[in-house]
Design a protein around this motif. Structure first.
Motif, PDB file in Angstrom:
ATOM      1  N   GLU A 113       0.834  -1.205   0.000  1.00  0.00           N
ATOM      2  CA  GLU A 113       0.000   0.000   0.000  1.00  0.00           C
ATOM      3  C   GLU A 113       0.865   1.250   0.000  1.00  0.00           C
ATOM      4  OE1 GLU A 113      -3.366   0.490   2.668  1.00  0.00           O
ATOM      5  OE2 GLU A 113      -3.540  -1.695   2.782  1.00  0.00           O
ATOM      6  N   LYS A 116       2.147   1.836  -3.389  1.00  0.00           N
ATOM      7  CA  LYS A 116       1.091   2.380  -4.250  1.00  0.00           C
ATOM      8  C   LYS A 116       0.884   3.856  -3.967  1.00  0.00           C
ATOM      9  CE  LYS A 116      -1.660  -1.787  -4.922  1.00  0.00           C
ATOM     10  NZ  LYS A 116      -2.934  -2.448  -4.654  1.00  0.00           N
ATOM     11  N   ASP A 120       1.484   6.794  -6.474  1.00  0.00           N
ATOM     12  CA  ASP A 120       0.424   7.766  -6.747  1.00  0.00           C
ATOM     13  C   ASP A 120       0.908   9.178  -6.435  1.00  0.00           C
ATOM     14  OD1 ASP A 120      -1.314   5.819  -7.582  1.00  0.00           O
ATOM     15  OD2 ASP A 120      -2.412   5.683  -5.675  1.00  0.00           O
TER      16      ASP A 120
END
Length: 130
Positions: A113, A116, A120
């Motif tokens: 996560e 990610k 992002d």
């Protein structure tokens, strides 16, 4: 004259011989009986002494056996307690291993996560700088 006294002498001699023989026989039987009684008494006393000795030895062996039985019982109880502690420790180790596996999985998920979010963030940053 001498021949006249000879038969009486033989009878007296024979009677004396028989008297001595009977006396010696009676004395022999009496002494033999005393010896047998003495032997029986000494055998009886020896038997009682040996019996007392055996009773003492049996008591000693019984006490030794009781001490060994008590020690064995205590050792078995200690072994059972150690066995229970070992079982608890093993269960605890299995639980810790499972917890460790869960934590490892959660850590990997969080890393994924985080990656990610970072990707992002980097994309957003790039798009804002352009």
């Amino acid at each position: 004259m001498f021949t006249r006294y000879l038969p009486k002498s033989k009878n007296k001699l024979f009677a004396l011989f028989m008297f001595i023989t009977l006396t010696v026989s009676a004395l022999y039987l009496y002494l033999n009986n005393l010896q047998e009684k003495s032997t029986v008494q000494s055998s009886g006393e020896r038997c009682l002494t040996e019996l007392s000795s055996l009773k003492y030895q049996l008591n000693e062996v019984t006490q030794y056996k009781d001490r060994i039985d008590k020690l064995l019982t205590e050792t078995q109880k200690a072994h059972e307690l150690d066995k229970e502690r070992f079982k608890d420790i093993m269960e605890s180790c299995v639980a810790m291993k499972q917890q460790s596996t869960i934590c490892q999985s959660q850590f990997e998920d969080l890393q994924s996560e985080c990656k990610k979010v970072r990707d992002d963030y980097n994309k957003l940053k790039k798009s804002l700088n352009i």
